[in-house]
Structure formats: structure tokens, C-alpha cells
Design a protein around this motif. Structure first.
Motif, PDB file in Angstrom:
ATOM      1  N   UNK A 141       0.903  -1.139   0.114  1.00 21.05           N
ATOM      2  CA  UNK A 141       0.066  -0.009  -0.020  1.00 21.05           C
ATOM      3  C   UNK A 141       0.920   1.076  -0.039  1.00 21.05           C
ATOM      4  N   UNK A 142       0.506   2.200  -0.605  1.00 26.36           N
ATOM      5  CA  UNK A 142       1.014   3.644  -0.419  1.00 26.36           C
ATOM      6  C   UNK A 142       1.349   4.042   1.083  1.00 26.36           C
ATOM      7  N   UNK A 143       2.695   4.368   1.014  1.00 28.32           N
ATOM      8  CA  UNK A 143       3.202   4.892   2.344  1.00 28.32           C
ATOM      9  C   UNK A 143       3.820   3.656   3.186  1.00 28.32           C
ATOM     10  N   UNK A 144       3.638   2.544   2.567  1.00 27.12           N
ATOM     11  CA  UNK A 144       4.438   1.477   3.243  1.00 27.12           C
ATOM     12  C   UNK A 144       5.650   0.934   2.662  1.00 27.12           C
ATOM     13  N   UNK A 145       6.770   0.955   3.092  1.00 26.26           N
ATOM     14  CA  UNK A 145       8.110   0.729   2.756  1.00 26.26           C
ATOM     15  C   UNK A 145       8.530  -0.520   3.215  1.00 26.26           C
ATOM     16  N   UNK A 146       9.288  -1.072   2.273  1.00 21.16           N
ATOM     17  CA  UNK A 146      10.133  -2.498   2.594  1.00 21.16           C
ATOM     18  C   UNK A 146      11.270  -1.953   3.414  1.00 21.16           C
ATOM     19  N   UNK A 147      11.329  -2.345   4.852  1.00 25.35           N
ATOM     20  CA  UNK A 147      12.247  -1.998   5.701  1.00 25.35           C
ATOM     21  C   UNK A 147      13.464  -2.977   5.442  1.00 25.35           C
ATOM     22  N   UNK A 148      13.103  -4.059   5.369  1.00 23.93           N
ATOM     23  CA  UNK A 148      14.309  -5.213   5.312  1.00 23.93           C
ATOM     24  C   UNK A 148      13.960  -6.091   4.251  1.00 23.93           C
ATOM     25  N   UNK A 149      14.798  -6.832   3.483  1.00 24.56           N
ATOM     26  CA  UNK A 149      14.398  -7.928   2.675  1.00 24.56           C
ATOM     27  C   UNK A 149      14.515  -9.215   3.297  1.00 24.56           C
ATOM     28  N   UNK A 150      15.178  -9.346   4.476  1.00 17.21           N
ATOM     29  CA  UNK A 150      15.594 -10.524   5.221  1.00 17.21           C
ATOM     30  C   UNK A 150      14.474 -10.726   6.396  1.00 17.21           C
ATOM     31  N   UNK A 151      13.989 -11.928   6.397  1.00 21.44           N
ATOM     32  CA  UNK A 151      13.265 -12.374   7.517  1.00 21.44           C
ATOM     33  C   UNK A 151      13.620 -11.951   8.828  1.00 21.44           C
ATOM     34  N   UNK A 152      14.676 -12.438   9.010  1.00 21.67           N
ATOM     35  CA  UNK A 152      15.723 -11.975  10.289  1.00 21.67           C
ATOM     36  C   UNK A 152      16.045 -10.800  10.107  1.00 21.67           C
ATOM     37  N   UNK A 153      15.589  -9.289  10.476  1.00 16.22           N
ATOM     38  CA  UNK A 153      16.037  -8.198   9.876  1.00 16.22           C
ATOM     39  C   UNK A 153      17.230  -7.685  10.640  1.00 16.22           C
ATOM     40  N   UNK A 154      18.147  -6.903  10.091  1.00 18.09           N
ATOM     41  CA  UNK A 154      19.295  -6.215  10.583  1.00 18.09           C
ATOM     42  C   UNK A 154      18.728  -5.187  11.444  1.00 18.09           C
ATOM     43  N   UNK A 155      19.619  -4.737  12.595  1.00 14.06           N
ATOM     44  CA  UNK A 155      19.055  -3.668  13.351  1.00 14.06           C
ATOM     45  C   UNK A 155      18.971  -2.559  12.664  1.00 14.06           C
ATOM     46  N   UNK A 156      20.167  -2.097  11.761  1.00 17.17           N
ATOM     47  CA  UNK A 156      19.953  -0.663  11.357  1.00 17.17           C
ATOM     48  C   UNK A 156      18.717  -0.168  10.603  1.00 17.17           C
ATOM     49  N   UNK A 157      18.449  -0.965   9.232  1.00 10.78           N
ATOM     50  CA  UNK A 157      17.161  -0.485   8.673  1.00 10.78           C
ATOM     51  C   UNK A 157      15.975  -0.671   9.624  1.00 10.78           C
ATOM     52  N   UNK A 158      15.594  -1.427  10.486  1.00 11.80           N
ATOM     53  CA  UNK A 158      14.512  -1.085  11.374  1.00 11.80           C
ATOM     54  C   UNK A 158      14.601  -0.012  12.296  1.00 11.80           C
ATOM     55  N   UNK A 159      15.487   0.376  12.770  1.00  9.97           N
ATOM     56  CA  UNK A 159      15.846   1.601  13.603  1.00  9.97           C
ATOM     57  C   UNK A 159      15.835   2.834  12.664  1.00  9.97           C
ATOM     58  N   UNK A 160      16.387   2.716  11.487  1.00  7.61           N
ATOM     59  CA  UNK A 160      16.361   3.787  10.807  1.00  7.61           C
ATOM     60  C   UNK A 160      14.722   4.438  10.285  1.00  7.61           C
ATOM     61  N   UNK A 161      13.752   3.320  10.297  1.00  2.00           N
ATOM     62  CA  UNK A 161      12.270   3.443  10.112  1.00  2.00           C
ATOM     63  C   UNK A 161      11.489   3.975  11.169  1.00  2.00           C
TER      64      UNK A 161
END
Length: 330
Positions: free
Chosen positions: A102-122
Motif C-alpha cells: 500500500x502507499x506509504x508502506x516501505x520495505x524495511x528489510x528483505x531479510x526475514x530476520x532483519x538487521x538492526x540498522x534498517x529497522x531503527x532507521x524506520x
């Protein structure tokens, strides 16, 4: 769920507008402002537990990152889907691209177990996980990382590192109730649960009292794994069926030769993501002498439906019920 199971398999061979009121007395605006503020936080603070941890919400989450895309369906059903700003897309999201979101929803990580940096940046205020493995913090995202930015966490489906062991279909209703508290929509949550309970009852009634024995299996790298735990066990119990692997010591384990020879389920479900017929074919190749295979009583169980927890579990249950009805002629 699939990510955790695949990890296990590998080790075995692995989410204020101000209103100016002109022309009023000096007391009227103050009362209006106070009333508006109270309404905005009427249900808060509220504390909701998840996987043995307590999380306190001071207001409704407004920047939710989902650990699994399918959880959005439950939030939409509660009328709070617009709070989602990001999702984690894993390898099981086959064919799904950022353009599908949906509009306004971004992919934060392509990895099922996400790295910390992209999640924190979101900058989420809530990470709505589908499996506590996403929060293990071994070089990836952790509870401490979220706490450091003032974010809470909630794990759908009770998929905790130390599961309670008593997960049934009530787990779905508990999640809906908890989300209702987190987002201050308890009435909507209660109504949604009523609808979900009605769907489960109808699915069970459609089987006309069948107690057929059901086995849930998964093929990974040519090896067959038995699934005795949630949500498979919840489907079977809620529908009044019999679980071939009720006594499995772990929720997910490689099927040994003795177990394979001993089992005689009326219906077999093979868990898959993507190509159902390929998964059924893999099982038939691995267990060609199984009676259910010979008699075409093997059906796919779409893991993608259930991965996000919530309403997806009920969607999956209805598909299981329909397949059992076909296999048993009820």
C-alpha cells in the motif's frame, strides 16, 4: 513461522489536528481542548504482555513495522492498517515486490530476520513480529534496539523462543484482543473475534462430526519433517480431528523411518509456500508407499496464509476444513 522451521530443518541436516472555536468564552476552549486530549488517550496507558515481557503503550502506535506482511490483514480488519509504515519481506514472500505494498508502506528489510540498522532507521513505535526469532539480537534486531528508540514489540501467534506449549485456536482471539488494547479499539476487536469464532464453528460443522486422523508434513531438501505444533495442532483441535503427531516431543522434527512406516493418516497436508503441486510431488517422491499418497489424499497447506497470525490463521483453517471434507466425502 516458516523462517524458524527452515532454520530448525537446516540445523537438523533452519509493525492532531487542533480545532479552533471562535466566538466562545475563555472557558469553552479550555474544556474543548481538555476533552479532545482525553479522547485521544482514553485507553492509555495500557500494558500488554508478549513472550514474557511487559510493554506499556502511552498512546496508539502510529509507525508500525510488520515482521510479516500478512499481519496487515488483521490490522485492516481492526481498522488500524493505516498505522503501518514498513514491512519486512522475507524469502517466503515469493513474487511480492515493493510495488505490491500500500502507499506509504516501505520495505524495511528483505531479510526475514532483519538487521538492526534498517529497522531503527524506520523509527517504528511498534515492531509487530510474527516470530520472536526476529528479535534474537545476534547481530540483528533486538528488544534493546527497539527500547533504545522508544519502540514496543509484540509477537503474533505466541511464536516465542520459549513457547507456552498450550497454543490453540484461542491464540488468534488473544492476539486480536491484545491488538484491540494496543490500538484502543476493544469493541472492534470483540466484534472481530465474534466473527472469527463463527467462521471456525461453521468450518467444524461442515465436517459433520468427522474425527479423521490428519498429518501435517513438510519436505525440505528431500527430508520429511513432521509438524505436531501450532498452528497445525490448532487447526486439528478446533475442527475436532485427530492429530497424527499429537505426541511429537517437539513442534517440528524430522520424520524417521520408523515413524514413517507406522503412520496411517486419513488425510495428509504438506506445508508449502509458492508451488503447491511441487510440494505435493516432493512428498509423494519421499513417501511413495504411504496410503494417503497412493489414494490421492494429500493436500497443500499454504504457510503464507498463517505466517502473519491473526485472521490468516482462520483463513488457513477454512482451507484445511474444505480439504478434509473433500478427502473424507463429508
Amino acid at each position: 513461522m516458516t523462517a524458524l522451521r527452515n532454520r530448525l530443518a537446516a540445523s537438523a541436516a533452519l509493525v492532531a489536528a487542533g480545532l479552533a472555536l471562535a466566538g466562545c468564552s475563555t472557558t469553552a476552549p479550555a474544556e474543548s481542548s481538555s476533552t479532545s486530549g482525553e479522547a485521544a488517550t482514553a485507553g492509555y496507558p495500557v500494558t500488554v504482555a508478549s513472550c514474557g515481557r511487559d510493554f506499556t503503550y502511552e498512546n496508539e502506535p502510529s509507525r508500525v513495522v510488520l515482521g510479516n506482511y500478512r499481519t496487515l490483514e488483521t490490522l485492516d480488519a481492526l481498522g488500524v492498517g493505516k498505522t503501518v509504515t514498513g514491512v519486512v519481506l522475507g524469502p517466503d514472500d515469493k513474487g511480492r515486490t515493493p510495488a505490491d505494498l500500500p502507499a506509504g508502506v516501505d520495505v524495511v528489510s528483505p531479510d526475514t530476520i532483519p538487521a538492526r540498522e534498517p529497522v531503527i532507521a524506520a523509527t517504528p513505535d511498534l515492531f509487530l513480529s510474527f516470530n520472536e526469532a526476529q528479535l534474537v539480537g545476534q547481530g540483528t534486531l533486538s528488544y534493546d534496539d527497539l527500547a533504545g528508540i522508544g519502540a514496543n514489540a509484540y509477537v503474533m501467534g505466541g511464536y516465542c523462543a520459549q513457547p507456552s506449549g498450550n497454543q490453540g485456536i484461542e491464540t488468534v482471539y488473544t492476539d486480536v484482543t491484545n491488538l484491540g488494547a494496543i490500538f484502543d479499539v476493544p469493541e472492534k476487536a470483540a466484534r472481530l473475534n465474534d466473527k472469527l469464532r463463527g467462521r471456525v464453528a461453521a468450518a467444524k460443522d461442515s465436517l459433520n462430526g468427522s474425527t479423521a486422523t490428519v498429518a501435517f508434513l513438510k519436505v525440505v531438501g528431500g527430508k520429511v519433517y513432521a509438524i505436531g505444533g501450532y498452528p497445525a495442532s490448532a487447526f486439528i483441535e478446533a475442527l475436532g480431528l485427530t492429530n497424527e503427531f499429537a505426541d511429537l516431543p517437539t513442534p517440528f522434527a524430522e520424520l524417521n523411518t520408523e515413524q514413517a512406516l507406522a503412520m496411517s493418516p486419513d488425510v495428509v497436508f504438506v506445508n508449502y509456500v509458492g508451488d503447491e503441486q511441487a510440494a505435493i510431488g516432493d512428498l509423494a517422491a519421499a513417501l511413495p508407499d504411504l496410503t494417503a499418497v497412493k489414494e490421492d489424499r494429500v493436500y497443500g497447506a499454504n504457510e503464507d496464509l498463517a505466517q502473519g497470525g491473526g485472521v490468516g490463521i482462520i483463513d488457513a483453517l477454512e482451507q484445511i476444513s474444505a480439504s478434509v471434507k473433500t478427502a473424507t466425502g463429508n
